[in-house]
Design a protein around this motif. Structure first.
Motif, PDB file in Angstrom:
ATOM      1  N   PRO B 174      -3.795  -1.475  11.071  1.00  0.00           N
ATOM      2  CA  PRO B 174      -3.447  -2.894  11.187  1.00  0.00           C
ATOM      3  C   PRO B 174      -3.906  -3.546  12.487  1.00  0.00           C
ATOM      4  CG  PRO B 174      -1.538  -1.608  10.527  1.00  0.00           C
ATOM      5  CD  PRO B 174      -2.625  -0.638  10.805  1.00  0.00           C
ATOM      6  N   TRP B 175      -3.852  -2.819  13.627  1.00  0.00           N
ATOM      7  CA  TRP B 175      -4.209  -3.468  14.887  1.00  0.00           C
ATOM      8  C   TRP B 175      -5.705  -3.748  14.963  1.00  0.00           C
ATOM      9  CZ3 TRP B 175      -2.631   1.585  14.484  1.00  0.00           C
ATOM     10  CH2 TRP B 175      -3.571   2.563  14.820  1.00  0.00           C
ATOM     11  N   MET B 176      -6.487  -3.002  14.161  1.00  0.00           N
ATOM     12  CA  MET B 176      -7.924  -3.226  14.184  1.00  0.00           C
ATOM     13  C   MET B 176      -8.326  -4.335  13.223  1.00  0.00           C
ATOM     14  SD  MET B 176      -9.467   0.508  14.756  1.00  0.00           S
ATOM     15  CE  MET B 176     -11.004  -0.269  15.129  1.00  0.00           C
ATOM     16  N   ARG B 177      -7.687  -4.376  12.062  1.00  0.00           N
ATOM     17  CA  ARG B 177      -8.113  -5.420  11.144  1.00  0.00           C
ATOM     18  C   ARG B 177      -7.341  -6.725  11.372  1.00  0.00           C
ATOM     19  NH1 ARG B 177      -4.945  -2.920   6.010  1.00  0.00           N
ATOM     20  NH2 ARG B 177      -3.031  -3.942   6.647  1.00  0.00           N
ATOM     21  N   GLY B 178      -6.278  -6.683  12.138  1.00  0.00           N
ATOM     22  CA  GLY B 178      -5.625  -7.924  12.566  1.00  0.00           C
ATOM     23  C   GLY B 178      -4.528  -8.440  11.646  1.00  0.00           C
ATOM     24  N   TYR B 179      -4.113  -7.648  10.650  1.00  0.00           N
ATOM     25  CA  TYR B 179      -3.061  -8.119   9.742  1.00  0.00           C
ATOM     26  C   TYR B 179      -2.398  -6.950   9.029  1.00  0.00           C
ATOM     27  CZ  TYR B 179      -6.773  -7.601   6.209  1.00  0.00           C
ATOM     28  OH  TYR B 179      -7.783  -7.119   5.431  1.00  0.00           O
TER      29      TYR B 179
END
Lengths: 186, 179
Positions: B174-179
């Motif tokens: 989640p922290w890499m794709r932003g959601y």
């Protein structure tokens, strides 16, 4: 026990690197009024809540706070993502990089490491809830400080979301405090 | 997708539900967020993929809550508790793919559930809120199933894990794709 849902509670989509800002954001990741302090505080106080209401509220808010730790670490990660060594040195993040590389670590903006002495549990529900109300207000104030320190709308969006959550948490703790007080729980 | 959304904007009778005054204020809020101020904004709206209000949420029996769309943008489902910092106006949430837009809808409902859960912990005998909670939970479960069919599992309980290789790796962190 805790289960993981592979998503952020609120999206974080930061387009522009900003290492100086990343360092400031550590205030709510590893600082005195951080989401981490909040989660651990409520998890340690839930044992002396006199009924299921209190046990549930503290557990459920703590669970949300752990999700907020994740939002803060996403903000910091994205603000630093792709930084070159030159940028790291120029923006004053070499100290952090030396010890942690591209990992995260709970410290405050001055590099002071997180400590559990940031929170208390004293075995008394009214005292604990008083601390919880103060903690939520302080976290709200720190979010306002952080909001003052940036114009980036991508960063402002999750910060304002997290700030709003503190207001709701404060209200629920206050409602529970008043409920216990009226019931004569000491 | 683009044309449907633009039609949706223009077709006012579909957007604005008939109900009480709180809906009028909500509609005005929506209108301010979505009406284009200039040509660039209009192009932006035509190409907009992101979180959009689901009008089915804002009908009767809302227990005095914001719609899940408005509550999510504000970070607060409770109008009497909402307090913005220095006139901050919550922004539209944009997505760069259909998958992200679907996940944002899931997050919108998940957020409403959490806020109602905290309320019910302290006020356990509010039947309107209990019904609302379960209504939203059902909707969210349906959206999660839909998401997982196309994009992969988002929990370790998903039926989509019955595949080789291990499908938990199909969904980016989640922290890499932003959601």
């Amino acid at each position: 026990m805790w289960a993981y849902e592979k998503k952020l509670q609120y999206p974080v989509n930061i387009k522009n690197k900003n290492l100086k800002l990343a360092k400031l954001m550590m205030a709510q990741y590893g600082g005195g009024n951080s989401e981490l302090a909040a989660a651990l505080r409520y998890l340690n106080q839930r044992y002396t809540m006199p009924d299921e209401k209190g046990k549930n509220l503290l557990t459920d808010i703590a669970t949300e706070e752990i999700g907020h730790v994740e939002i803060m670490d996403s903000i910091i990660y994205q603000l630093m993502e792709g930084a070159s060594i030159e940028e790291i040195k120029k923006e004053g993040m070499a100290d952090f990089y030396a010890e942690h590389g591209n990992d995260l670590y709970p410290v405050n903006p001055s590099g002071v490491p997180f400590t559990v002495t940031y929170f208390s549990s004293v075995g008394d529900p009214l005292a604990n809830l008083s601390e919880d109300m103060a903690a939520e207000e302080k976290a709200r104030a720190v979010y306002e400080n952080l909001i003052d320190l940036t114009d980036d709308p991508d960063v402002l969006a999750p910060l304002n979301f997290l700030r709003q959550r503190e207001i709701v948490h404060f209200t629920r703790f206050k409602e529970l405090y008043d409920y216990y007080k009226n019931k004569g729980i000491k | 997708m683009n044309n449907k959304y633009y039609e949706y904007l223009n077709n006012s009778s579909n957007i604005y539900p008939v109900a009480g005054e709180e809906n009028v204020i909500y509609d005005e809020y929506l209108r301010q967020q979505m009406v284009p101020n200039n040509f660039n904004d209009m192009m932006d709206i035509q190409n907009f993929i992101g979180l959009k209000p689901n009008m089915q949420n804002n009908i009767n029996n809302d227990c005095g809550l914001y719609s899940t769309y408005e509550g999510f943008l504000k970070g607060n489902m409770f109008p009497e508790l909402y307090s913005p910092y220095k006139n901050y106006k919550p922004q539209k949430i944009k997505a760069s793919s259909e998958g992200e837009a679907l996940m944002l809808q899931i997050s919108e409902l998940g957020f409403a559930l959490k806020d109602i859960d905290l309320f019910l912990d302290v006020h356990p005998d509010n039947s309107c809120m209990i019904n609302k909670y379960n209504e939203i939970l059902n909707k969210k479960n349906m959206l999660v199933n839909e998401y997982e069919k196309t994009y992969g599992p988002i929990t370790l309980k998903s039926k989509g894990l019955n595949k080789n290789p291990w499908a938990w790796n199909d969904v980016t962190a989640p922290w890499m794709r932003g959601y």
